[in-house]
Design a protein around this motif. Structure first.
Motif, PDB file in Angstrom:
ATOM      1  N   ALA A  46      99.198  14.153  17.050  1.00 39.00           N
ATOM      2  CA  ALA A  46      98.467  14.379  18.303  1.00 39.00           C
ATOM      3  C   ALA A  46      97.809  15.754  18.262  1.00 39.00           C
ATOM      4  N   GLN A  47      96.589  15.824  18.733  1.00 40.75           N
ATOM      5  CA  GLN A  47      95.861  17.083  18.771  1.00 40.75           C
ATOM      6  C   GLN A  47      95.482  17.391  20.210  1.00 40.75           C
ATOM      7  N   PHE A  48      95.476  18.662  20.545  1.00 37.28           N
ATOM      8  CA  PHE A  48      95.163  19.102  21.898  1.00 37.28           C
ATOM      9  C   PHE A  48      94.037  20.126  21.833  1.00 37.28           C
ATOM     10  N   LEU A  49      93.230  20.161  22.884  1.00 39.87           N
ATOM     11  CA  LEU A  49      92.174  21.155  23.012  1.00 39.87           C
ATOM     12  C   LEU A  49      92.057  21.521  24.483  1.00 39.87           C
ATOM     13  N   GLY A  50      92.194  22.796  24.779  1.00 32.23           N
ATOM     14  CA  GLY A  50      91.987  23.272  26.141  1.00 32.23           C
ATOM     15  C   GLY A  50      90.539  23.691  26.296  1.00 32.23           C
ATOM     16  N   ILE A  51      89.971  23.397  27.453  1.00 27.16           N
ATOM     17  CA  ILE A  51      88.585  23.787  27.728  1.00 27.16           C
ATOM     18  C   ILE A  51      88.560  24.458  29.091  1.00 27.16           C
ATOM     19  N   ASP A  52      88.213  25.726  29.106  1.00 26.04           N
ATOM     20  CA  ASP A  52      88.162  26.492  30.345  1.00 26.04           C
ATOM     21  C   ASP A  52      86.732  26.513  30.858  1.00 26.04           C
ATOM     22  N   VAL A  53      86.532  25.942  32.044  1.00 26.65           N
ATOM     23  CA  VAL A  53      85.180  25.859  32.601  1.00 26.65           C
ATOM     24  C   VAL A  53      85.001  26.670  33.879  1.00 26.65           C
ATOM     25  N   LYS A  54      86.063  27.257  34.406  1.00 27.40           N
ATOM     26  CA  LYS A  54      85.964  27.922  35.704  1.00 27.40           C
ATOM     27  C   LYS A  54      86.244  29.419  35.695  1.00 27.40           C
ATOM     28  N   ASP A  55      87.151  29.870  34.860  1.00 26.91           N
ATOM     29  CA  ASP A  55      87.609  31.251  34.915  1.00 26.91           C
ATOM     30  C   ASP A  55      86.672  32.206  34.193  1.00 26.91           C
ATOM     31  N   GLN A  56      86.848  33.489  34.498  1.00 31.51           N
ATOM     32  CA  GLN A  56      86.202  34.509  33.687  1.00 31.51           C
ATOM     33  C   GLN A  56      86.906  34.520  32.340  1.00 31.51           C
ATOM     34  N   GLN A 105      88.123  36.803  30.373  1.00 32.07           N
ATOM     35  CA  GLN A 105      89.340  37.624  30.273  1.00 32.07           C
ATOM     36  C   GLN A 105      90.523  36.938  30.943  1.00 32.07           C
ATOM     37  N   MET A 106      90.287  36.294  32.066  1.00 31.95           N
ATOM     38  CA  MET A 106      91.369  35.599  32.774  1.00 31.95           C
ATOM     39  C   MET A 106      91.839  34.389  31.972  1.00 31.95           C
ATOM     40  N   ALA A 107      90.904  33.702  31.340  1.00 35.23           N
ATOM     41  CA  ALA A 107      91.259  32.535  30.527  1.00 35.23           C
ATOM     42  C   ALA A 107      92.116  32.956  29.336  1.00 35.23           C
ATOM     43  N   VAL A 157      88.886  26.601  24.206  1.00 32.39           N
ATOM     44  CA  VAL A 157      87.522  27.115  24.165  1.00 32.39           C
ATOM     45  C   VAL A 157      87.070  27.500  25.565  1.00 32.39           C
ATOM     46  N   PHE A 158      86.185  28.443  25.623  1.00 32.57           N
ATOM     47  CA  PHE A 158      85.615  28.922  26.880  1.00 32.57           C
ATOM     48  C   PHE A 158      84.249  28.258  27.039  1.00 32.57           C
ATOM     49  N   ASP A 159      84.090  27.484  28.105  1.00 33.08           N
ATOM     50  CA  ASP A 159      82.871  26.700  28.319  1.00 33.08           C
ATOM     51  C   ASP A 159      82.416  26.833  29.773  1.00 33.08           C
ATOM     52  N   PRO A 160      81.965  28.035  30.183  1.00 30.53           N
ATOM     53  CA  PRO A 160      81.648  28.267  31.590  1.00 30.53           C
ATOM     54  C   PRO A 160      80.500  27.409  32.125  1.00 30.53           C
ATOM     55  N   ARG A 161      79.641  26.897  31.272  1.00 29.26           N
ATOM     56  CA  ARG A 161      78.542  26.046  31.739  1.00 29.26           C
ATOM     57  C   ARG A 161      78.923  24.570  31.771  1.00 29.26           C
ATOM     58  N   GLY A 162      80.134  24.249  31.315  1.00 34.76           N
ATOM     59  CA  GLY A 162      80.613  22.871  31.377  1.00 34.76           C
ATOM     60  C   GLY A 162      79.924  21.935  30.413  1.00 34.76           C
ATOM     61  N   GLU A 163      79.414  22.465  29.320  1.00 32.72           N
ATOM     62  CA  GLU A 163      78.676  21.636  28.367  1.00 32.72           C
ATOM     63  C   GLU A 163      79.561  20.596  27.688  1.00 32.72           C
ATOM     64  N   VAL A 164      80.798  20.954  27.381  1.00 36.95           N
ATOM     65  CA  VAL A 164      81.703  20.003  26.743  1.00 36.95           C
ATOM     66  C   VAL A 164      82.025  18.872  27.708  1.00 36.95           C
ATOM     67  N   ALA A 165      82.339  19.224  28.950  1.00 35.55           N
ATOM     68  CA  ALA A 165      82.668  18.210  29.949  1.00 35.55           C
ATOM     69  C   ALA A 165      81.503  17.253  30.174  1.00 35.55           C
ATOM     70  N   MET A 166      80.296  17.748  30.101  1.00 37.72           N
ATOM     71  CA  MET A 166      79.122  16.894  30.322  1.00 37.72           C
ATOM     72  C   MET A 166      78.968  15.850  29.221  1.00 37.72           C
TER      73      MET A 166
END
Length: 95
Positions: free
Chosen positions: A10-20, A22-24, A38-47
């Protein structure tokens, strides 16, 4: 959960779309997260997951071994529910 099932493929990937950023990073370090995040503030991965709510945080998307969406949880998911779904996917892969 990651530590319990990673050795079974099993593989996991966290995607942060909301935080700054540094907070992430602080959150990942504080919890000792061992899987990539990964840090994805524009939500490109989610899209990329068309048809699934990209603006609900947290969301959990489980993919099968072929990369198809197997389950989607919007909002907080109970650990037992997530574990059961992940176990089913692992068993499919092992079969």
């Amino acid at each position: 959960m990651h530590a319990d099932v990673a050795d079974r493929g099993a593989q996991f990937l966290g995607i942060d779309v909301k935080d700054q950023r540094q907070m992430a990073v602080a959150f990942v370090e504080r919890l000792g997260v061992a899987y990539p995040s990964v840090f994805d503030p524009r939500g490109e991965v989610a899209m990329a997951f068309r048809g699934f709510p990209a603006n609900v945080v947290p969301s959990t998307i489980l993919l099968d071994r072929d990369g198809r969406v197997a389950a989607v949880y919007t909002g907080q998911v109970r650990g037992d529910d997530l574990r059961a779904a992940v176990e089913l996917l692992i068993e499919e892969t092992e079969a």
